[in-house]
Design a protein around this motif. Structure first.
Motif, PDB file in Angstrom:
ATOM      1  N   GLU A 131      42.499  52.640  37.487  1.00 31.60           N
ATOM      2  CA  GLU A 131      43.212  51.985  36.387  1.00 31.60           C
ATOM      3  C   GLU A 131      43.428  50.508  36.668  1.00 31.60           C
ATOM      4  O   GLU A 131      43.357  49.670  35.757  1.00 31.60           O
ATOM      5  CB  GLU A 131      44.545  52.690  36.148  1.00 31.60           C
ATOM      6  CG  GLU A 131      44.397  54.054  35.486  1.00 31.60           C
ATOM      7  CD  GLU A 131      45.719  54.796  35.384  1.00 31.60           C
ATOM      8  OE1 GLU A 131      45.908  55.536  34.406  1.00 31.60           O
ATOM      9  OE2 GLU A 131      46.563  54.636  36.305  1.00 31.60           O
ATOM     10  N   VAL A 132      43.678  50.169  37.945  1.00 32.81           N
ATOM     11  CA  VAL A 132      43.783  48.755  38.317  1.00 32.81           C
ATOM     12  C   VAL A 132      42.465  48.044  38.017  1.00 32.81           C
ATOM     13  O   VAL A 132      42.436  46.939  37.456  1.00 32.81           O
ATOM     14  CB  VAL A 132      44.162  48.604  39.796  1.00 32.81           C
ATOM     15  CG1 VAL A 132      44.047  47.139  40.232  1.00 32.81           C
ATOM     16  CG2 VAL A 132      45.584  49.105  40.037  1.00 32.81           C
ATOM     17  N   GLY A 133      41.353  48.685  38.379  1.00 33.05           N
ATOM     18  CA  GLY A 133      40.044  48.112  38.088  1.00 33.05           C
ATOM     19  C   GLY A 133      39.800  47.957  36.600  1.00 33.05           C
ATOM     20  O   GLY A 133      39.243  46.959  36.138  1.00 33.05           O
ATOM     21  N   LEU A 134      40.233  48.950  35.818  1.00 34.01           N
ATOM     22  CA  LEU A 134      40.059  48.878  34.368  1.00 34.01           C
ATOM     23  C   LEU A 134      40.854  47.731  33.777  1.00 34.01           C
ATOM     24  O   LEU A 134      40.380  47.016  32.881  1.00 34.01           O
ATOM     25  CB  LEU A 134      40.485  50.206  33.743  1.00 34.01           C
ATOM     26  CG  LEU A 134      40.265  50.348  32.225  1.00 34.01           C
ATOM     27  CD1 LEU A 134      38.789  50.199  31.892  1.00 34.01           C
ATOM     28  CD2 LEU A 134      40.787  51.700  31.753  1.00 34.01           C
ATOM     29  N   LEU A 135      42.086  47.531  34.253  1.00 35.91           N
ATOM     30  CA  LEU A 135      42.912  46.421  33.762  1.00 35.91           C
ATOM     31  C   LEU A 135      42.303  45.072  34.137  1.00 35.91           C
ATOM     32  O   LEU A 135      42.310  44.129  33.333  1.00 35.91           O
ATOM     33  CB  LEU A 135      44.327  46.540  34.320  1.00 35.91           C
ATOM     34  CG  LEU A 135      45.160  47.696  33.756  1.00 35.91           C
ATOM     35  CD1 LEU A 135      46.410  47.924  34.605  1.00 35.91           C
ATOM     36  CD2 LEU A 135      45.549  47.425  32.303  1.00 35.91           C
ATOM     37  N   LEU A 182      35.494  47.422  37.820  1.00 32.45           N
ATOM     38  CA  LEU A 182      35.069  48.780  37.511  1.00 32.45           C
ATOM     39  C   LEU A 182      34.334  49.408  38.684  1.00 32.45           C
ATOM     40  O   LEU A 182      34.610  50.540  39.089  1.00 32.45           O
ATOM     41  CB  LEU A 182      34.169  48.781  36.263  1.00 32.45           C
ATOM     42  CG  LEU A 182      34.808  48.382  34.929  1.00 32.45           C
ATOM     43  CD1 LEU A 182      33.760  48.365  33.826  1.00 32.45           C
ATOM     44  CD2 LEU A 182      35.935  49.335  34.571  1.00 32.45           C
ATOM     45  N   VAL A 183      33.395  48.647  39.251  1.00 30.84           N
ATOM     46  CA  VAL A 183      32.574  49.182  40.345  1.00 30.84           C
ATOM     47  C   VAL A 183      33.382  49.283  41.632  1.00 30.84           C
ATOM     48  O   VAL A 183      33.436  50.350  42.269  1.00 30.84           O
ATOM     49  CB  VAL A 183      31.332  48.289  40.552  1.00 30.84           C
ATOM     50  CG1 VAL A 183      30.532  48.760  41.772  1.00 30.84           C
ATOM     51  CG2 VAL A 183      30.454  48.294  39.308  1.00 30.84           C
ATOM     52  N   PHE A 184      34.035  48.211  42.009  1.00 35.52           N
ATOM     53  CA  PHE A 184      34.733  48.190  43.292  1.00 35.52           C
ATOM     54  C   PHE A 184      36.004  49.040  43.251  1.00 35.52           C
ATOM     55  O   PHE A 184      36.374  49.657  44.249  1.00 35.52           O
ATOM     56  CB  PHE A 184      35.052  46.750  43.683  1.00 35.52           C
ATOM     57  CG  PHE A 184      33.847  45.977  44.151  1.00 35.52           C
ATOM     58  CD1 PHE A 184      33.715  45.606  45.478  1.00 35.52           C
ATOM     59  CD2 PHE A 184      32.847  45.610  43.270  1.00 35.52           C
ATOM     60  CE1 PHE A 184      32.609  44.895  45.924  1.00 35.52           C
ATOM     61  CE2 PHE A 184      31.740  44.898  43.695  1.00 35.52           C
ATOM     62  CZ  PHE A 184      31.610  44.539  45.021  1.00 35.52           C
ATOM     63  N   GLY A 185      36.668  49.081  42.093  1.00 35.45           N
ATOM     64  CA  GLY A 185      37.833  49.948  41.966  1.00 35.45           C
ATOM     65  C   GLY A 185      37.454  51.412  42.101  1.00 35.45           C
ATOM     66  O   GLY A 185      38.174  52.203  42.720  1.00 35.45           O
ATOM     67  N   GLN A 186      36.304  51.786  41.527  1.00 39.08           N
ATOM     68  CA  GLN A 186      35.850  53.168  41.637  1.00 39.08           C
ATOM     69  C   GLN A 186      35.493  53.511  43.077  1.00 39.08           C
ATOM     70  O   GLN A 186      35.772  54.620  43.554  1.00 39.08           O
ATOM     71  CB  GLN A 186      34.642  53.387  40.722  1.00 39.08           C
ATOM     72  CG  GLN A 186      34.193  54.836  40.607  1.00 39.08           C
ATOM     73  CD  GLN A 186      35.252  55.736  40.014  1.00 39.08           C
ATOM     74  OE1 GLN A 186      36.064  55.309  39.202  1.00 39.08           O
ATOM     75  NE2 GLN A 186      35.273  56.992  40.406  1.00 39.08           N
TER      76      GLN A 186
END
Length: 409
Positions: free
Chosen positions: A50-54, A362-366
């Motif tokens: 969710e942090v990556g999405l934000l 998106l990539v690194f958060g995942q």
């Protein structure tokens, strides 16, 4: 030196300094936003994904808004648009102090993205109109340096959180944007309105097809280069602290210090890169060498073969190597830019930064959610190598002789 020359020089220093600091503030807020999300993640129940999405939402709004910001700059002038962007970023960080849900953080990300989209069209419009042409190269160099130093300030949010808590950190972090917005507004005389020069340039060069301009192969390749560059840079900066904490079993403060060392090394490399860019003609060689050196220095981090005590040293060198490519990169873009089209081209190419910045979280958060922090640095190594080849292709695809339009207008 005569008084007639000294006064413009002093004015140029004021303009370059103010715009450089403003650009630094934009980079500071880019990193401070996600840093604050990581700080409050457990408190408000956000996942790494969710942090990556934000973070991606922030850059998506910024990327889509950049073209509109360019039109707004030409319609209303760069100075009020730049001041509005600074104020919006300050407001963004301050609002984190009262947010407690994903929806609230998403709204804050949209506000921040709208603030962030104005900087490149506004900054370059002001610099081109306000600074003597003989000093434009140094102006662009300080502009880039300001951005790097702004990123270096982002991890300071961790230290503020440990000292006064996350609410106080968010409120204090909002102050620079608001102060700089006021300073930009009051420097009416120094920050020259670019619109008269822009209309003159348009009349001199005529109005060609924007579609045809943007579909030129060197311009498209520059866009791809900037997108991949931002994917690498933003991904590391946003998630390196928790990644290094996991990979090397170090404290959060030590990991934050390592990130600051990396960004400061990049800033130092940018200054050195400016020296090389003024003295060489094959800018793609300088960029490729720096990128390959950064890849070689990132490899021991990916393999986790560097001891924690040496991590700051390796990161300082990797940041320096990557930073040296910045001025040469900008020279490559200038060489690929037709005369009279610098505003359009720089706006289009720099939207690649937002595209890459959108993809990176998106990539690194995942990867962080999957417990694969080391994979981040394998990707970073590969992107450094790929971009080293890409800058060479851009040079080969560009016409052999090109008027440095960005500097001339």
């Amino acid at each position: 030196m005569s008084a007639a020359v000294a006064v413009p020089a002093r004015r140029d220093v004021r303009v370059i300094s103010l715009i450089g600091v403003a650009h630094g503030a934009s980079h500071y807020y880019q990193l401070a936003f996600v840093t604050m999300l990581l700080i409050v993640r457990d408190e408000v129940g956000l996942s790494f994904g969710e942090v990556g999405l934000l973070g991606s939402l922030f850059y998506a709004v910024s990327g889509f808004g950049q073209t509109a910001a360019g039109f707004a700059v030409d319609r209303f002038g760069a100075r009020p648009i730049l001041a509005g962007g600074l104020a919006a970023l300050g407001l963004m960080l301050g609002l984190i102090s009262i947010a407690h849900s994903f929806a609230a953080f998403a709204a804050i990300a949209i506000i921040g993205g709208l603030g962030n989209c104005v900087f490149h069209p506004a900054d370059f419009a002001i610099l081109n109109a306000s600074v003597d042409q003989k000093r434009l190269g140094r102006a662009f160099s300080i502009h880039g340096l300001g951005g790097s130093l702004g990123w270096a300030a982002g991890p300071a949010m961790y230290f503020l959180d440990h000292s006064i808590g996350w609410v106080g950190a968010a409120l204090i972090g909002a102050i620079p944007g608001l102060v700089l917005a006021f300073l930009v507004l009051v420097h009416r005389t120094d920050l020259v309105d670019h619109r008269i020069k822009a209309r003159a340039a348009a009349g001199a060069h005529g109005g060609g097809s924007i579609r045809a301009l943007f579909l030129q192969m060197p311009i498209l390749l520059c866009l791809v280069y900037f997108a991949l560059l931002a994917t690498n840079t933003v991904g590391i900066q946003q998630f390196a602290v928790p990644a290094w904490k996991s990979m090397f079993d170090v404290t959060e403060n030590y990991a934050a210090f390592c990130l600051m060392v990396f960004v400061v090394g990049s800033a130092a490399g940018m200054l050195a890169g400016g020296y090389f860019a003024d003295r060489v003609h094959r800018h793609e060689r300088t960029a490729a060498i720096g990128l390959l050196a950064a890849a070689a220095l990132t490899l021991p981090i990916a393999t986790q073969t560097v001891p924690p005590a040496l991590l700051p040293v390796i990161l300082a060198l990797a940041g320096f190597a990557g930073g040296t490519t910045g001025p040469s990169r900008d020279m490559i873009v200038r060489q690929a830019t037709p005369a009279g089209a610098s505003g359009k081209v720089f706006g289009f190419v720099y939207s690649g930064l937002d595209l890459g910045s959108f993809l990176a979280p998106l990539v690194f958060g995942q990867l962080m959610s999957l417990g694969q922090p080391a994979t981040m640095f394998w990707i970073a190594t590969g992107l450094y190598v790929f971009n080293a080849g890409l800058v060479t292709i851009i040079r080969q695809a560009s016409p052999p002789a090109r008027v440095p339009a960005a500097a001339a207008e």
